[in-house]
Write a protein that holds these residues in place. Structure first.
Motif, PDB file in Angstrom:
ATOM      1  N   LEU A 196      -1.796 -13.691  23.694  1.00  0.00           N
ATOM      2  CA  LEU A 196      -1.891 -12.400  24.379  1.00  0.00           C
ATOM      3  C   LEU A 196      -0.789 -12.253  25.418  1.00  0.00           C
ATOM      4  N   THR A 246       2.654 -11.788  23.633  1.00  0.00           N
ATOM      5  CA  THR A 246       2.926 -10.464  23.066  1.00  0.00           C
ATOM      6  C   THR A 246       3.125  -9.421  24.164  1.00  0.00           C
ATOM      7  N   TYR A 303       1.819   2.833  25.995  1.00  0.00           N
ATOM      8  CA  TYR A 303       1.363   2.630  24.611  1.00  0.00           C
ATOM      9  C   TYR A 303       1.919   1.314  24.052  1.00  0.00           C
ATOM     10  N   GLY A 362       0.201  -1.505  25.540  1.00  0.00           N
ATOM     11  CA  GLY A 362      -1.103  -1.550  24.899  1.00  0.00           C
ATOM     12  C   GLY A 362      -1.038  -2.206  23.519  1.00  0.00           C
ATOM     13  N   LEU A 363       0.047  -1.916  22.787  1.00  0.00           N
ATOM     14  CA  LEU A 363       0.253  -2.576  21.498  1.00  0.00           C
ATOM     15  C   LEU A 363       0.364  -4.088  21.684  1.00  0.00           C
ATOM     16  N   ILE A 374      -1.039  -5.863  23.981  1.00  0.00           N
ATOM     17  CA  ILE A 374      -2.395  -6.378  24.205  1.00  0.00           C
ATOM     18  C   ILE A 374      -3.166  -6.433  22.885  1.00  0.00           C
ATOM     19  N   PHE A 375      -3.052  -5.372  22.101  1.00  0.00           N
ATOM     20  CA  PHE A 375      -3.748  -5.298  20.810  1.00  0.00           C
ATOM     21  C   PHE A 375      -3.310  -6.434  19.879  1.00  0.00           C
ATOM     22  N   PHE A 376      -1.995  -6.611  19.768  1.00  0.00           N
ATOM     23  CA  PHE A 376      -1.477  -7.683  18.910  1.00  0.00           C
ATOM     24  C   PHE A 376      -1.903  -9.054  19.425  1.00  0.00           C
ATOM     25  N   LEU A 413      -4.532  -9.943  21.212  1.00  0.00           N
ATOM     26  CA  LEU A 413      -5.945 -10.225  20.958  1.00  0.00           C
ATOM     27  C   LEU A 413      -6.173 -10.570  19.485  1.00  0.00           C
ATOM     28  N   LYS A 414      -5.474  -9.859  18.594  1.00  0.00           N
ATOM     29  CA  LYS A 414      -5.597 -10.161  17.162  1.00  0.00           C
ATOM     30  C   LYS A 414      -5.070 -11.555  16.847  1.00  0.00           C
ATOM     31  N   LYS A 431      -7.470 -14.274  17.898  1.00  0.00           N
ATOM     32  CA  LYS A 431      -8.568 -14.420  16.946  1.00  0.00           C
ATOM     33  C   LYS A 431      -8.099 -15.096  15.659  1.00  0.00           C
ATOM     34  N   TYR A 485       2.800   2.421  13.863  1.00  0.00           N
ATOM     35  CA  TYR A 485       2.846   2.353  15.327  1.00  0.00           C
ATOM     36  C   TYR A 485       3.953   3.260  15.870  1.00  0.00           C
TER      37      TYR A 485
END
Length: 434
Positions: free
Chosen positions: A94, A97, A186, A189-190, A192-194, A196-197, A200, A414
């Motif tokens: 996290l 990225t 944005y 935010g991407l 953060i999104f990447f 977290l993925k 996981k 994106y």
């Protein structure tokens, strides 16, 4: 006829590279050449040479930029930075990225995609490799960032708009500042999104991250280059040269290709004074140079034929003619939306010098300010930075080590999202009327 052939050529080109039936290099050269010959043009060679000449300066700059940064990587100048980032990230995808996104936005302030990609990828690629992270993220985030930063006054599109309509920078960009800020948020935010993925997918969670393991990871990353090549005592010299190069870039003291040519020669001679070592370093990075530069020249060939045959003008005229009268009041919104495909499938010059003035004149005849059209035309730039006609995209995918098809498939949604965000915010703030 030219309009039909132009559209068909673009469709065939995109199909061949997106289906992996032909490499981008081969398709960029062969497809437009065949269509031009089919259309009856006999001067295809001249068109290709003209297109190649237009990108020659970029190719020279990229050649020596790769050699310059490659030499500094070998010498270990970026090792402390990578080490520090790993310690801060503590092995956390996290943080890596998000760091990629933030650094891309900051470095991208100079408006030069190639330089941004070189610096960001150089800093973060070892981290992505070591942790097994998806490298398409490392290609996506800098590209998205440059799609925003390319709108700045010293970026190509805005400079063209300013010259065409004789506006000053703040007249054009002032109302779009909220859109630019929203787009930057944005991109973070991407990140953060990447991140977290990736946490996981890799099974790495914040509470399980071991600081000591992060330090061990840093040590392993640092050891990827042979220690015999490291020049830790020359760290401050190499850093000083790089800072001077950046100052030269910002002040336009010398053309960018010249700056990198001189910079490469200086750091090579100082770090590796032995001629045999210099030759070895040159050979070590020749593969990267050839891969990227050949694609840049191939892109120039494609653009040269597209413009030389007049297909670009034909496509532009046909699209302008099919806009229904009842949609005329929404022309600023239409320009914002259509600027995405327009700037993806053609270079900035034919769009901003050919299509936008026609659209602006049409708008003025129905009482719409030309300024709105000029501003709307800039909002598709995030998608433009993915275009096969943009030379820097080949620098990016070459450095990251991904292919063009995968980069497009991963990033295009994106990029469209960023443009939509910019358009929506522009409407909310009144920069675009509907």
């Amino acid at each position: 006829m030219l309009t039909f052939l132009g559209f068909l050529m673009i469709v065939v080109f995109m199909y061949l590279i997106m289906s992996n039936k032909m490499s981008a290099l081969n398709a960029l050269i062969l497809v437009p050449a065949i269509f031009a010959l089919f259309a009856g043009f006999t001067d295809v060679g001249d068109m290709i040479i003209s297109g190649a000449e237009q990108v020659a300066a970029t190719a020279i700059m990229v050649t020596f930029a790769i050699l310059y940064f490659g030499t500094l990587i070998d010498a270990g100048m970026f090792d402390p930075l990578v080490n520090k980032v790993i310690k801060i990230a503590k092995g956390d995808p996290l943080k890596i990225t998000v760091g990629t996104a933030v650094l891309s936005l900051l470095v991208g302030l100079d408006g030069d995609g190639t330089i941004t990609y070189l610096i960001v990828v150089t800093a973060f690629l070892p981290l992505y490799d070591r942790l097994g992270m998806n490298k398409l993220i490392l290609a996506c985030l800098p590209a998205m960032s440059m799609g925003i930063m390319n709108v700045l006054p010293w970026g190509g599109p805005t400079a063209r708009v300013m010259s065409v309509f004789n506006y000053d920078a703040m007249t054009v960009l002032g109302p779009l500042i909220p859109s630019i800020i929203a787009a930057a948020v944005y991109v973070v935010g991407l990140g953060i999104f990447f991140g977290l993925k990736e946490r996981k997918r890799l099974g790495i969670y914040k509470e399980t991250i071991d600081p000591q393991a992060a330090l061990e990871t840093a040590a392993i990353v640092m050891d990827e280059s042979p220690q015999s090549l490291k020049r830790p005592k020359l760290f401050w010299f190499n850093l000083s040269i790089t800072i001077l190069l950046v100052i030269g870039l910002l002040t336009a003291a010398l053309p960018l290709p010249v700056l990198f040519m001189l910079g490469f020669v200086i750091v090579t001679i100082v770090n590796y004074p032995n001629l045999k070592d210099q030759k070895t370093r040159l050979e070590a990075h020749a593969g990267n140079v050839l891969t990227v530069v050949s694609l840049i020249f191939a892109g120039g060939a494609f653009a040269g034929i597209l413009e030389g045959t007049g297909m670009v003008d034909a496509i532009a005229s046909s699209i302008v003619k099919v806009i229904p009268d009842f949609l005329a009041p929404q022309l600023p919104l239409l320009v914002g939306l259509t600027s995405m495909p327009f700037t993806f499938f053609m270079a900035n010059d034919p769009y901003y010098f050919g299509i936008v003035p026609i659209l602006a004149e049409s708008a003025s005849q129905i009482g719409i300010d030309k300024l709105e059209i000029a501003q709307a035309s800039l909002l598709g730039q995030p998608l433009h930075l993915l275009s096969p006609l943009v030379g820097s995209v080949y620098v990016l995918i070459g450095l990251v080590g991904v292919n063009f098809r995968d980069h497009i498939k991963f990033s295009v949604k994106y990029a469209v999202g960023i443009s939509i965000v910019m358009i929506v915010v522009a409407i909310i703030t009144g920069a675009l009327s509907i």
